[in-house]
Motif scaffolding. Sequence first.
Motif, short mmCIF file in Angstrom:
data_model
loop_
_atom_site.label_atom_id
_atom_site.label_comp_id
_atom_site.label_asym_id
_atom_site.label_seq_id
_atom_site.Cartn_x
_atom_site.Cartn_y
_atom_site.Cartn_z
N TRP A 70 0.83 -1.21 0.00
CA TRP A 70 0.00 0.00 0.00
C TRP A 70 0.86 1.26 0.00
N GLY A 71 1.99 1.20 0.71
CA GLY A 71 2.88 2.36 0.69
C GLY A 71 3.45 2.61 -0.69
N GLY A 72 3.85 1.52 -1.36
CA GLY A 72 4.37 1.66 -2.72
C GLY A 72 3.32 2.15 -3.69
N LEU A 73 2.07 1.67 -3.50
CA LEU A 73 0.99 2.09 -4.39
C LEU A 73 0.68 3.57 -4.21
N VAL A 74 0.58 4.00 -2.95
CA VAL A 74 0.30 5.42 -2.68
C VAL A 74 1.44 6.29 -3.17
N ALA A 75 2.67 5.84 -2.91
CA ALA A 75 3.83 6.61 -3.35
C ALA A 75 3.87 6.71 -4.88
N SER A 76 3.53 5.65 -5.56
CA SER A 76 3.54 5.67 -7.03
C SER A 76 2.54 6.68 -7.56
N LEU A 77 1.33 6.69 -6.99
CA LEU A 77 0.31 7.64 -7.45
C LEU A 77 0.73 9.07 -7.15
N ALA A 78 1.29 9.29 -5.96
CA ALA A 78 1.70 10.64 -5.59
C ALA A 78 2.83 11.15 -6.47
N ILE A 79 3.83 10.29 -6.68
CA ILE A 79 4.97 10.70 -7.51
C ILE A 79 4.54 10.92 -8.95
N ALA A 80 3.65 10.06 -9.45
CA ALA A 80 3.15 10.24 -10.83
C ALA A 80 2.42 11.57 -10.95
N PHE A 81 1.64 11.93 -9.93
CA PHE A 81 0.93 13.22 -9.96
C PHE A 81 1.91 14.39 -10.00
N LEU A 82 2.99 14.32 -9.19
CA LEU A 82 3.98 15.39 -9.18
C LEU A 82 4.70 15.50 -10.52
N LEU A 83 4.98 14.35 -11.14
CA LEU A 83 5.66 14.39 -12.43
C LEU A 83 4.78 15.02 -13.51
N ILE A 84 3.47 14.83 -13.38
CA ILE A 84 2.55 15.39 -14.37
C ILE A 84 2.37 16.89 -14.16
N THR A 85 2.33 17.32 -12.90
CA THR A 85 2.00 18.71 -12.60
C THR A 85 3.20 19.63 -12.52
N THR A 86 4.41 19.09 -12.40
CA THR A 86 5.58 19.96 -12.29
C THR A 86 6.78 19.33 -12.99
N ASP A 87 7.67 20.19 -13.45
CA ASP A 87 8.90 19.72 -14.10
C ASP A 87 10.09 19.74 -13.14
N ASP A 88 9.83 20.16 -11.92
CA ASP A 88 10.90 20.21 -10.92
C ASP A 88 11.21 18.82 -10.38
N PHE A 89 12.44 18.57 -10.06
CA PHE A 89 12.90 17.34 -9.42
C PHE A 89 12.62 16.07 -10.24
N GLY A 144 14.60 14.43 -12.14
CA GLY A 144 15.73 13.50 -12.01
C GLY A 144 15.65 12.68 -10.74
N LEU A 145 15.02 13.22 -9.69
CA LEU A 145 14.86 12.48 -8.44
C LEU A 145 13.58 11.66 -8.42
N LEU A 146 12.50 12.26 -8.93
CA LEU A 146 11.19 11.60 -8.85
C LEU A 146 11.09 10.37 -9.75
N THR A 147 11.72 10.43 -10.93
CA THR A 147 11.60 9.31 -11.88
C THR A 147 12.13 8.00 -11.29
N PRO A 148 13.37 7.95 -10.74
CA PRO A 148 13.81 6.67 -10.14
C PRO A 148 12.97 6.24 -8.94
N LEU A 149 12.46 7.24 -8.17
CA LEU A 149 11.58 6.90 -7.05
C LEU A 149 10.29 6.25 -7.56
N LEU A 150 9.75 6.77 -8.67
CA LEU A 150 8.54 6.19 -9.25
C LEU A 150 8.79 4.76 -9.72
N ILE A 151 9.91 4.57 -10.38
CA ILE A 151 10.23 3.22 -10.88
C ILE A 151 10.37 2.24 -9.71
N GLY A 152 11.06 2.67 -8.64
CA GLY A 152 11.24 1.80 -7.49
C GLY A 152 9.94 1.45 -6.80
N SER A 153 9.07 2.43 -6.61
CA SER A 153 7.80 2.19 -5.93
C SER A 153 6.88 1.31 -6.77
#
Length: 570
Positions: free
Chosen positions: A156-175, A177-186
């Motif tokens: 559940w933590g990985g699922l929530v983290a994946s949705l949250a990180i995907a939302f940030l990647l869609i709404t902002t171009d900041d970070f 380089g950090l968010l993409t590997p975190l999304l892949i890992g989650s």
Amino acid sequence: MAVLTNAVPDITQFNMTPIDGLAPDQTVLGYYVNSTAAINIEDNPLETNNEAVLAKIRSIADYLIASPEPQIVISIHGYGTQRSDAEKRYQKIYRHATQICQPQTSVFLGYLWPSEKPTGDRSAPTGDRVTDDNSFGTKIKDAFSALPILLSGLFWGGLVASLAIAFLLITTDDFNGLLTPLLIGSVLMSAGLLTLILLRLSTYFRDNYRATNYGVLDLVELIRQIDQAVSEKLALQEPLSEAKRIKLSFLGHSMGCFIVTNTIRILSDVFDTGSINQNPPAEIGRVFRLERLILVAPDIPAESIMPRRSNFLRSSLRRCKEAYVFSNEGDLALRLASTTANYFSFPARKRSSGYRLGNVTVRHFKGQADHQNYSLQDQNYGIVNQKNGTVESPFQYLEVRASDREHHTLEELRGNKVLKEHLTEAPNVNVVADLFTYFDCTDYVDFQDELKGSEQPEQPRGVVSFALRKAALNLIDYARLNISYFKQSLGFGGINVHGGYFNGVWSQQVIYGLAFIGFQRFLATLPDATSSDRSTKALEHKLDNFSTICQQKGIQVVLAPIRYEKDVNV
């Protein structure tokens, strides 16, 4: 000296109910035998009336004792089978038995062990009543609630983290380089745990546990109780002689074949003289004799017929007089589902070594390097290993193939040295593979029952595949067959690649005939066959007649040499 007791045994393992349509004159005695084990260990076992069950067992004993030629045939269904479907199949077998068996000779037992249908089974008993607890929705809920706390948190933590990180990647171009590997890992973490949940929902490993710990042991207890009842009725002080023993035969399908072979192992006495000398007798207990073993689409390893070392099938098979395997190349339930599930548990180094016995078919290629995918002709069907009046070793005629590019003969899987030693140094010692008669039904075409309304019941069609008559199926063939099998499983018509053997007119006639009356008597029932003539010439004519019918149906048969020697060349 055997000590007998008239005390009422504590029978809690199974219930017994007469099969619907039980013949009033009891031409064949038939019962459903329901294991009382529940689907989940938290559920209460099914209630059973011990005295009522014991009364039925004693009526079976009376029937067998009064019979001039007594036998019991037990049929065992496979993995993921809905109880209502198993009961329907057992009704068909029972009706067929009443047509081919001599009156007052046979008892048929349709054994229902606690198998779990992956999509849910509202007809399956839970506790002491039929409930909705086996619905698919409940299975999903239980799968998540049974997940260990740490793994549940990670999922559940990985699922929530994946949705949250995907939302940030869609709404902002900041970070990024950090968010993409975190999304892949989650995502990978959640996907890995989701795979575990899906494996649970497939119910394969859960069924394997229930087959081992409930199905086998409850069936052993059933046979022991019948042995006890017959012994008490006859007041036996010593076991019956071979001539007076009750024939005991098994018809297993899919994972039911695993239950059958392990049941025979438990019933066998490994310390008797015959077993020590690797020539065990067919006698079991005080009153039984193992007769016939029929394995339909067996979900046991192809390793079981290899000659390298002793294995669980060898010890079981040596006690049976007759043994048969029904298989087909297109059995995707075994090739995909079973092989994939066993990838985690079966100790094989190569993919080809992990295939199941139900996928072993007649050899079409000269060797691993041969890739010629030719069309089969009429002469390729029927009995294929009978040459110039002799029956050659089945081991040379079998292979496992997944395509025209991936196929292995049994010699290649075990090394040509093994076959050479078998044929030269120990020609009188049968490898396990040579004790079976094989029916390769890949191209089997016939009329069928249980077709859907949109299908044409008056037209013969492929029973367990599209019957393309190719040396090997290719990827497109498998894809089409997979779609057809999926449609069939949903009730929309199609090819039943795993259980179609029980729908074809001829395959039912062969399977049930072999189970209830044996090979020689079955040959005598075929058209133009005279049962009263048992000369070698007449029996050879009947065998040719059998081969011709199989040829017309598109079935390839590899005959066990022992069947020819004992049932034809007499």
